[in-house]
Design a protein around this motif. Structure first.
Motif: not given
Length: 113
Positions: A37-42, A96-103
């Motif tokens: 149940s960890g909080v998710i930051l993107v 903490i999840v890093e996304l490198d993708v358009p939109d």
């Protein structure tokens, strides 16, 4: 799935990483949080440029939404690092999840909300 059942944070993050990879983007876990149940930051990026930080939060309908949080990208990486450090001190279970993708925000909203 019963109405009180929900997917774990680890499953949601895994699904998000796969969807972004399938779209030709890059997703990485910067901080691994509580599996259940960890909080998710993107942290959203578009071709390496910061597009903002978003948090998965419960909404009034019993579901989830993405909410912009933290400093604006124009405030620079130092402001973001300070914000993340404060959040980690108060909640060591967050992801903490890093996304490198358009939109990237759309990918996150469609997958984890």
């Amino acid at each position: 799935m019963p109405p009180d059942a929900r997917l774990t944070s680890a499953i949601l993050v895994g699904a998000l990483r796969r969807r972004v990879a399938d779209a030709g983007g890059f997703a990485t876990i910067l901080v691994k949080g509580d599996e259940i149940s960890g909080v998710i930051l993107v942290q959203a990026l578009d071709r390496g440029q910061d597009a903002g930080l978003f948090e998965r939060v419960p909404n009034l309908d019993g579901g989830y939404a993405l909410m912009h949080c933290g400093p604006a990208p124009a405030e620079g990486p130092e402001a973001l690092a300070a914000y993340v450090a404060r959040r980690r001190r108060s909640d060591p279970d967050l992801w903490i999840v890093e996304l490198d993708v358009p939109d990237a925000e759309r990918f996150a909203a469609e997958t984890i909300c």
